[in-house]
Design a protein around this motif. Sequence first.
Motif, PDB file in Angstrom:
ATOM      1  N   VAL A   1      22.881  -6.422  24.387  1.00  0.00           N
ATOM      2  CA  VAL A   1      23.258  -7.797  24.655  1.00  0.00           C
ATOM      3  C   VAL A   1      22.583  -8.200  25.965  1.00  0.00           C
ATOM      4  N   ASP A   2      21.462  -8.900  25.863  1.00  0.00           N
ATOM      5  CA  ASP A   2      20.689  -9.315  27.036  1.00  0.00           C
ATOM      6  C   ASP A   2      21.207 -10.685  27.460  1.00  0.00           C
ATOM      7  N   THR A   3      22.054 -10.687  28.484  1.00  0.00           N
ATOM      8  CA  THR A   3      22.756 -11.915  28.880  1.00  0.00           C
ATOM      9  C   THR A   3      21.984 -12.648  29.968  1.00  0.00           C
ATOM     10  N   TRP A   4      21.482 -13.813  29.640  1.00  0.00           N
ATOM     11  CA  TRP A   4      20.841 -14.631  30.678  1.00  0.00           C
ATOM     12  C   TRP A   4      21.854 -15.651  31.220  1.00  0.00           C
TER      13      TRP A   4
ATOM     14  N   GLY B   1      15.637 -23.280  37.281  1.00  0.00           N
ATOM     15  CA  GLY B   1      14.693 -22.565  38.134  1.00  0.00           C
ATOM     16  C   GLY B   1      13.949 -21.467  37.394  1.00  0.00           C
ATOM     17  N   ASP B   2      14.229 -21.301  36.110  1.00  0.00           N
ATOM     18  CA  ASP B   2      13.577 -20.263  35.313  1.00  0.00           C
ATOM     19  C   ASP B   2      12.552 -20.839  34.346  1.00  0.00           C
ATOM     20  N   GLY B   3      11.529 -20.047  34.093  1.00  0.00           N
ATOM     21  CA  GLY B   3      10.591 -20.336  33.023  1.00  0.00           C
ATOM     22  C   GLY B   3      11.072 -19.629  31.765  1.00  0.00           C
TER      23      GLY B   3
ATOM     24  N   GLY C   1      11.216 -15.556  33.989  1.00  0.00           N
ATOM     25  CA  GLY C   1      11.388 -15.352  35.430  1.00  0.00           C
ATOM     26  C   GLY C   1      11.392 -16.661  36.192  1.00  0.00           C
ATOM     27  N   ARG C   2      11.628 -16.573  37.482  1.00  0.00           N
ATOM     28  CA  ARG C   2      11.763 -17.761  38.311  1.00  0.00           C
ATOM     29  C   ARG C   2      10.428 -18.499  38.425  1.00  0.00           C
ATOM     30  N   VAL C   3      10.526 -19.812  38.450  1.00  0.00           N
ATOM     31  CA  VAL C   3       9.332 -20.617  38.670  1.00  0.00           C
ATOM     32  C   VAL C   3       9.354 -21.233  40.065  1.00  0.00           C
TER      33      VAL C   3
ATOM     34  N   GLN D   1      23.409 -17.349  35.429  1.00  0.00           N
ATOM     35  CA  GLN D   1      23.178 -17.489  36.867  1.00  0.00           C
ATOM     36  C   GLN D   1      24.500 -17.660  37.618  1.00  0.00           C
ATOM     37  N   THR D   2      24.440 -17.481  38.917  1.00  0.00           N
ATOM     38  CA  THR D   2      25.606 -17.744  39.761  1.00  0.00           C
ATOM     39  C   THR D   2      26.139 -19.152  39.461  1.00  0.00           C
ATOM     40  N   GLU D   3      25.217 -20.079  39.314  1.00  0.00           N
ATOM     41  CA  GLU D   3      25.572 -21.482  39.122  1.00  0.00           C
ATOM     42  C   GLU D   3      26.160 -21.774  37.743  1.00  0.00           C
TER      43      GLU D   3
ATOM     44  N   HIS E   1      18.797  -8.919  42.401  1.00  0.00           N
ATOM     45  CA  HIS E   1      19.389  -9.712  43.490  1.00  0.00           C
ATOM     46  C   HIS E   1      18.457 -10.834  43.863  1.00  0.00           C
ATOM     47  N   ARG E   2      19.031 -12.016  44.015  1.00  0.00           N
ATOM     48  CA  ARG E   2      18.216 -13.184  44.340  1.00  0.00           C
ATOM     49  C   ARG E   2      17.964 -13.272  45.821  1.00  0.00           C
ATOM     50  N   ILE E   3      16.698 -13.385  46.196  1.00  0.00           N
ATOM     51  CA  ILE E   3      16.350 -13.509  47.600  1.00  0.00           C
ATOM     52  C   ILE E   3      15.344 -14.647  47.746  1.00  0.00           C
TER      53      ILE E   3
HETATM   54  C1  7RM Z   1      23.808 -13.226  36.549  1.00  0.00           C
HETATM   55  C2  7RM Z   1      22.795 -13.342  37.642  1.00  0.00           C
HETATM   56  C3  7RM Z   1      20.096 -15.595  38.332  1.00  0.00           C
HETATM   57  C4  7RM Z   1      18.651 -15.389  37.974  1.00  0.00           C
HETATM   58  C5  7RM Z   1      18.206 -16.231  36.811  1.00  0.00           C
HETATM   59  C6  7RM Z   1      17.087 -15.412  36.235  1.00  0.00           C
HETATM   60  C7  7RM Z   1      17.544 -13.990  36.445  1.00  0.00           C
HETATM   61  C8  7RM Z   1      19.558 -13.189  35.138  1.00  0.00           C
HETATM   62  C9  7RM Z   1      18.632 -12.559  33.270  1.00  0.00           C
HETATM   63  C10 7RM Z   1      17.625 -13.081  34.113  1.00  0.00           C
HETATM   64  C11 7RM Z   1      16.039 -12.690  32.480  1.00  0.00           C
HETATM   65  C12 7RM Z   1      18.249 -12.099  31.970  1.00  0.00           C
HETATM   66  N1  7RM Z   1      22.959 -14.377  38.502  1.00  0.00           N
HETATM   67  N2  7RM Z   1      18.231 -13.448  35.268  1.00  0.00           N
HETATM   68  N3  7RM Z   1      19.810 -12.649  33.936  1.00  0.00           N
HETATM   69  N4  7RM Z   1      16.340 -13.140  33.712  1.00  0.00           N
HETATM   70  N5  7RM Z   1      16.946 -12.179  31.621  1.00  0.00           N
HETATM   71  N6  7RM Z   1      19.135 -11.572  31.098  1.00  0.00           N
HETATM   72  O1  7RM Z   1      21.907 -12.538  37.720  1.00  0.00           O
HETATM   73  O2  7RM Z   1      22.360 -15.990  40.254  1.00  0.00           O
HETATM   74  O3  7RM Z   1      22.117 -13.650  40.746  1.00  0.00           O
HETATM   75  O4  7RM Z   1      20.526 -14.677  39.315  1.00  0.00           O
HETATM   76  O5  7RM Z   1      18.450 -14.037  37.544  1.00  0.00           O
HETATM   77  O6  7RM Z   1      15.915 -15.628  36.953  1.00  0.00           O
HETATM   78  O7  7RM Z   1      17.820 -17.515  37.248  1.00  0.00           O
HETATM   79  S1  7RM Z   1      22.023 -14.682  39.778  1.00  0.00           S
END
Ligand code: 7RM
Length: 631
Positions: free
Chosen positions: A392-395, A482-484, A497-499, A397-399, A508-510
């Motif tokens: 289960v690949d869960t995409w 913020g993702d592509g 990934g992030r754009v 975000q914090t938001e 971890h988001r930095i």
């Molecule tokens: C839950 C979490 C969010 C960012 C998001 C993506 C990346 C998270 C996946 C993913 C590909 C996934 N919250 N991301 N889950 N990318 N496949 N299953 O991670 O706020 O810390 O990060 O993480 O870029 O925007 S977070």
Amino acid sequence: MRINNFEEYQQAYKKSVEDPEGFWGEIANEFVWKKPFDKVLEWNFEEPNVKWFLGGKLNITENCLDRHVENKPQQTAIIWEPNDPSDEAVSLTYKVLHERVCRFANVLKKHGIKKGDRVCIYMPMIPELVVSVLACARIGAIHSVVFGGFSAKSISDRINDSQCKMVITSDGAVRGTKSIPMKETVDDAIVTCPSVEKVIVATRTRTPVSMIKGRDYWWEDEIKKVSADCPAEEMDAEDPLFILYTSGSTGKPKGVVHTCGGYMVYTTYSFVNAFQYNPGEVYFCTADIGWITGHSYIAYGPLAAGAINVMFEGVPTYPDAGRFWDIVDKHKVNIFYTAPTAIRALMGNGLEYLEGKDLSSLKVLGTVGEPINEEAWQWYHKYIGKEKCPIVDTWWQTETGGFMITPLAHITKTKPSYATLPLPGIQPALMDENGNEIEGNDVSGNLCIKFPWPSIIRTTWGDHERCKQVYFSSYPGKYFTGDGCLRDEDGYYRITGRVDDVINVSGHRIGTAEVEDALNMHLGVVESAVVGFPHDIKGQGIYAYMIMDKPVEDGEMLKKDILATVTRIIGPIAKPDHILFVNGLPKTRSGKIMRRILRKIAEGDVSNLGDTSTLLDPAVVDEIKAKVGLA
Ligand code: 7RM
């Protein structure tokens, strides 16, 4: 609320789009409300202003605790697995957890915490952390959990941003072979935090700490002085439940605000459906409660669903790289949820750590935090799931508060590296560079969401304008992630990934700007530019280009000093993997750093730097290329 097969998923999805209020209203009615809501949804993405379950009154802890205490008081809520495997695991039933939460909630009250007050929690993964979070929710205090790996400066910035009145911490922490100070770091932090009146300290390591009279109190003493009876505060569905700081592409981390009603409904719904959780099953999420995954899928979602929740204090490699599998074996874990970075790290240690481990209890595997590469997916599927557990690949975000795009275990056909399909209620849109939605399949673009879901971010604490700017103005009328993302010929989604200028290091988001600010504080630094680069284990690593005010003599020593500064300002997780001292940075004529070029160089690929015609001084690029031996 439970979806049982693919046809039901399709029906639920259809209903959620055609009649979102009817759809979510029905699900929300499966919870305990102190007063029913009058209206399901009111929204616009312009201000933005989103309200779910209007007029509804509730307390999330009655849903996470009291209702289970009534039905199944002796069921285990939490199995706490300590860092050291020779120490005994601790089981807390729903009844015991309820009692501890109520007691500690009374401690908070006794120390002046009231509904709406902010409380900072800086703790290791010990049961007191969950108790603290729920105790805040019990009395309507807004918790702000700060991950235990952040520095004193990061803690104080977060405390000051939301004016926390109290900090809850522990004397120390143990992770692997390391003993980590916690109270001492809090002491350093709150020197610059006038809003903090009280500090409550739980004992974990029994290491000496300084306790200031009238300010600092021991958890174990305080809980003896109060009763175990604490009625749950009546909260409006839209009252804030917590603040969680997260990094973006600019400035300091922002405080993402989630509210009581929608967050409760959505985290529970998504937990039960994505993992197909059945009563009595054992669930193990390896995240830390300092991140959103721990909030939504350790603290709140699973408890609201009445699950048996394994909480792990330690690290995946202690005492050896088989620790996760020991835990799965020992506690007969059915659902296991971790990050790709952990899978890659364990994969690299070899299969011998799987020998003799009985993983036959596993039914479902989950992943989160970053895109999972095909190799890690296959390894996880073959060696951990024995080819019978869906991944289960869960995409999310914090938001977003909860899962957005994810398979439903055993229901949605999975595909390596794909988060597959949106949950009911989630309406994704892929956008092109002109801001138009791209229809159809086999396309890619920037990922937006067109319609609100119950756990969408409500605001960024103290700065609503920033929330609007960051998430709702790139594509008017839509939430921008913020993702592509690409959508394949079957309509399956793959997050690429992030754009933006956010780096994802080990999930971890930095923010690059945050790291640059920290680097620039170091003595002698003129300017710096930070980019991400592909890293075998971490997914992305941090690469820093730095200009110093004089020629660098002892580069290695200086790098160590600079890393110490980053650790001090942000925390060890933000330390660059590479530092390159340069004489100039590639800039456009208008003075913008061309990160695209720096990313290419960090990747070690300069074959095609793209359009460099806007470069102010092309010689700068040649110098950098020569330095890294790519010229
Ligand atoms: C839950 C979490 C969010 C960012 C998001 C993506 C990346 C998270 C996946 C993913 C590909 C996934 N919250 N991301 N889950 N990318 N496949 N299953 O991670 O706020 O810390 O990060 O993480 O870029 O925007 S977070």
